[in-house]
Design a protein around this motif. Structure first.
Motif, PDB file in Angstrom:
ATOM      1  N   GLU A  26     121.792  77.059  89.091  1.00 19.34           N
ATOM      2  CA  GLU A  26     122.812  76.585  88.144  1.00 19.34           C
ATOM      3  C   GLU A  26     123.385  77.740  87.324  1.00 19.34           C
ATOM      4  O   GLU A  26     124.559  77.751  86.994  1.00 19.34           O
ATOM      5  CB  GLU A  26     122.231  75.532  87.193  1.00 19.34           C
ATOM      6  CG  GLU A  26     121.959  74.211  87.840  1.00 19.34           C
ATOM      7  CD  GLU A  26     120.472  73.985  88.021  1.00 19.34           C
ATOM      8  OE1 GLU A  26     119.727  74.975  88.176  1.00 19.34           O
ATOM      9  OE2 GLU A  26     120.065  72.812  88.014  1.00 19.34           O
ATOM     10  N   GLN A  27     122.505  78.721  87.018  1.00 21.52           N
ATOM     11  CA  GLN A  27     122.938  79.870  86.212  1.00 21.52           C
ATOM     12  C   GLN A  27     124.053  80.676  86.899  1.00 21.52           C
ATOM     13  O   GLN A  27     124.831  81.349  86.236  1.00 21.52           O
ATOM     14  CB  GLN A  27     121.737  80.779  85.931  1.00 21.52           C
ATOM     15  CG  GLN A  27     121.072  81.296  87.211  1.00 21.52           C
ATOM     16  CD  GLN A  27     119.754  81.991  86.968  1.00 21.52           C
ATOM     17  OE1 GLN A  27     119.659  82.809  86.078  1.00 21.52           O
ATOM     18  NE2 GLN A  27     118.739  81.650  87.757  1.00 21.52           N
ATOM     19  N   TYR A  28     124.098  80.631  88.224  1.00 21.82           N
ATOM     20  CA  TYR A  28     125.123  81.382  88.965  1.00 21.82           C
ATOM     21  C   TYR A  28     126.355  80.533  89.274  1.00 21.82           C
ATOM     22  O   TYR A  28     127.415  81.068  89.577  1.00 21.82           O
ATOM     23  CB  TYR A  28     124.553  81.909  90.282  1.00 21.82           C
ATOM     24  CG  TYR A  28     123.279  82.693  90.116  1.00 21.82           C
ATOM     25  CD1 TYR A  28     123.270  83.904  89.410  1.00 21.82           C
ATOM     26  CD2 TYR A  28     122.080  82.223  90.629  1.00 21.82           C
ATOM     27  CE1 TYR A  28     122.092  84.613  89.244  1.00 21.82           C
ATOM     28  CE2 TYR A  28     120.902  82.938  90.471  1.00 21.82           C
ATOM     29  CZ  TYR A  28     120.905  84.127  89.775  1.00 21.82           C
ATOM     30  OH  TYR A  28     119.745  84.838  89.605  1.00 21.82           O
ATOM     31  N   HIS A  29     126.186  79.224  89.258  1.00 20.71           N
ATOM     32  CA  HIS A  29     127.292  78.339  89.624  1.00 20.71           C
ATOM     33  C   HIS A  29     128.182  78.058  88.420  1.00 20.71           C
ATOM     34  O   HIS A  29     128.305  76.926  87.957  1.00 20.71           O
ATOM     35  CB  HIS A  29     126.753  77.057  90.268  1.00 20.71           C
ATOM     36  CG  HIS A  29     126.436  77.252  91.719  1.00 20.71           C
ATOM     37  ND1 HIS A  29     126.809  76.355  92.701  1.00 20.71           N
ATOM     38  CD2 HIS A  29     125.820  78.269  92.365  1.00 20.71           C
ATOM     39  CE1 HIS A  29     126.416  76.812  93.878  1.00 20.71           C
ATOM     40  NE2 HIS A  29     125.802  77.963  93.701  1.00 20.71           N
ATOM     41  N   THR A  30     128.809  79.117  87.931  1.00 16.73           N
ATOM     42  CA  THR A  30     129.790  78.989  86.857  1.00 16.73           C
ATOM     43  C   THR A  30     131.149  78.725  87.497  1.00 16.73           C
ATOM     44  O   THR A  30     131.348  78.973  88.701  1.00 16.73           O
ATOM     45  CB  THR A  30     129.869  80.288  86.047  1.00 16.73           C
ATOM     46  OG1 THR A  30     130.307  81.343  86.908  1.00 16.73           O
ATOM     47  CG2 THR A  30     128.506  80.653  85.446  1.00 16.73           C
ATOM     48  N   SER A  31     132.086  78.227  86.699  1.00 20.22           N
ATOM     49  CA  SER A  31     133.406  77.917  87.252  1.00 20.22           C
ATOM     50  C   SER A  31     134.061  79.163  87.848  1.00 20.22           C
ATOM     51  O   SER A  31     134.637  79.106  88.939  1.00 20.22           O
ATOM     52  CB  SER A  31     134.296  77.282  86.185  1.00 20.22           C
ATOM     53  OG  SER A  31     134.338  78.090  85.035  1.00 20.22           O
ATOM     54  N   LYS A  32     133.938  80.314  87.167  1.00 17.39           N
ATOM     55  CA  LYS A  32     134.536  81.550  87.690  1.00 17.39           C
ATOM     56  C   LYS A  32     133.880  81.953  88.995  1.00 17.39           C
ATOM     57  O   LYS A  32     134.565  82.285  89.981  1.00 17.39           O
ATOM     58  CB  LYS A  32     134.412  82.672  86.649  1.00 17.39           C
ATOM     59  CG  LYS A  32     135.177  83.944  86.934  1.00 17.39           C
ATOM     60  CD  LYS A  32     134.490  84.936  87.845  1.00 17.39           C
ATOM     61  CE  LYS A  32     133.227  85.509  87.262  1.00 17.39           C
ATOM     62  NZ  LYS A  32     132.537  86.446  88.212  1.00 17.39           N
ATOM     63  N   ASN A  33     132.563  81.924  89.047  1.00 12.04           N
ATOM     64  CA  ASN A  33     131.860  82.323  90.280  1.00 12.04           C
ATOM     65  C   ASN A  33     132.175  81.377  91.435  1.00 12.04           C
ATOM     66  O   ASN A  33     132.334  81.800  92.582  1.00 12.04           O
ATOM     67  CB  ASN A  33     130.353  82.366  90.045  1.00 12.04           C
ATOM     68  CG  ASN A  33     129.930  83.562  89.220  1.00 12.04           C
ATOM     69  OD1 ASN A  33     130.724  84.458  88.972  1.00 12.04           O
ATOM     70  ND2 ASN A  33     128.683  83.561  88.784  1.00 12.04           N
ATOM     71  N   SER A  84     130.566  71.930  94.470  1.00 12.56           N
ATOM     72  CA  SER A  84     129.772  72.430  93.353  1.00 12.56           C
ATOM     73  C   SER A  84     130.656  72.649  92.122  1.00 12.56           C
ATOM     74  O   SER A  84     130.243  72.368  90.991  1.00 12.56           O
ATOM     75  CB  SER A  84     129.061  73.733  93.747  1.00 12.56           C
ATOM     76  OG  SER A  84     128.054  74.039  92.814  1.00 12.56           O
ATOM     77  N   LEU A  85     131.874  73.131  92.342  1.00 17.44           N
ATOM     78  CA  LEU A  85     132.816  73.314  91.230  1.00 17.44           C
ATOM     79  C   LEU A  85     133.142  71.967  90.588  1.00 17.44           C
ATOM     80  O   LEU A  85     133.203  71.846  89.358  1.00 17.44           O
ATOM     81  CB  LEU A  85     134.086  74.013  91.732  1.00 17.44           C
ATOM     82  CG  LEU A  85     135.119  74.416  90.690  1.00 17.44           C
ATOM     83  CD1 LEU A  85     134.531  75.334  89.622  1.00 17.44           C
ATOM     84  CD2 LEU A  85     136.322  75.091  91.378  1.00 17.44           C
ATOM     85  N   VAL A  88     130.177  71.030  88.436  1.00 16.40           N
ATOM     86  CA  VAL A  88     130.099  71.820  87.196  1.00 16.40           C
ATOM     87  C   VAL A  88     131.160  71.363  86.189  1.00 16.40           C
ATOM     88  O   VAL A  88     130.896  71.288  84.989  1.00 16.40           O
ATOM     89  CB  VAL A  88     130.264  73.326  87.518  1.00 16.40           C
ATOM     90  CG1 VAL A  88     130.537  74.135  86.266  1.00 16.40           C
ATOM     91  CG2 VAL A  88     129.006  73.850  88.217  1.00 16.40           C
ATOM     92  N   LEU A  89     132.361  71.050  86.691  1.00 16.71           N
ATOM     93  CA  LEU A  89     133.463  70.694  85.801  1.00 16.71           C
ATOM     94  C   LEU A  89     133.599  69.185  85.599  1.00 16.71           C
ATOM     95  O   LEU A  89     134.535  68.734  84.922  1.00 16.71           O
ATOM     96  CB  LEU A  89     134.780  71.268  86.357  1.00 16.71           C
ATOM     97  CG  LEU A  89     134.825  72.792  86.490  1.00 16.71           C
ATOM     98  CD1 LEU A  89     136.169  73.237  87.069  1.00 16.71           C
ATOM     99  CD2 LEU A  89     134.555  73.478  85.156  1.00 16.71           C
TER     100      LEU A  89
END
Ligand code: MG
Length: 129
Positions: A26-33, A84-85, A88-89
């Protein structure tokens, strides 16, 4: 075996959420990444067609089973990052896709046909303006 006909988008979203959580990603699955990853995987898909002519790309993508597996894998990579995006969003993919299809239909209306009926209607409406 599951297929498009029997699998919901929500099921795929849950599968991806579990996959990410089980690996503590989860720490890597940011919107930018994730947006970057979509573009990177789309480039990997495009790479499969690099240097092919339009005709060869069309023919091989329908007939070459090894290429078809690679195409499906890269398409899946793109889709999984998009899913995944959406997770997250907190975006509902189905309502978003339907809304976008409606916007596209307004932006790009169906072409007027050349049927005698359509020509008659077009002429009638033009004479009124
Ligand atoms: Mg890939």
């Amino acid at each position: 075996m599951q297929s498009d006909q029997t699998t919901t988008v929500q099921y795929l979203k849950e599968q991806m959420k579990t996959f990410v959580r089980d690996r503590d990603w989860e720490q890597y699955h940011t919107s930018k990444n994730l947006a970057s990853s979509v573009a990177i995987e789309a480039a990997e898909l495009l790479e499969l067609f690099q240097w092919l002519t339009v005709e060869d790309a069309q023919r091989l993508s329908l007939s070459d089973e090894e290429l078809r597996v690679k195409i499906a894998d890269e398409m899946s990579d793109v889709l999984l990052y998009l899913i995944s995006l959406a997770n997250v969003l907190n975006i509902d993919i189905t309502s978003s896709v339907k809304s976008k299809l409606e916007k596209n239909a307004s932006k790009y209306p169906r072409p007027v046909t050349d049927s005698p009926e359509a020509v008659k209607q077009t002429s009638a409406s033009n004479s009124r303006s």
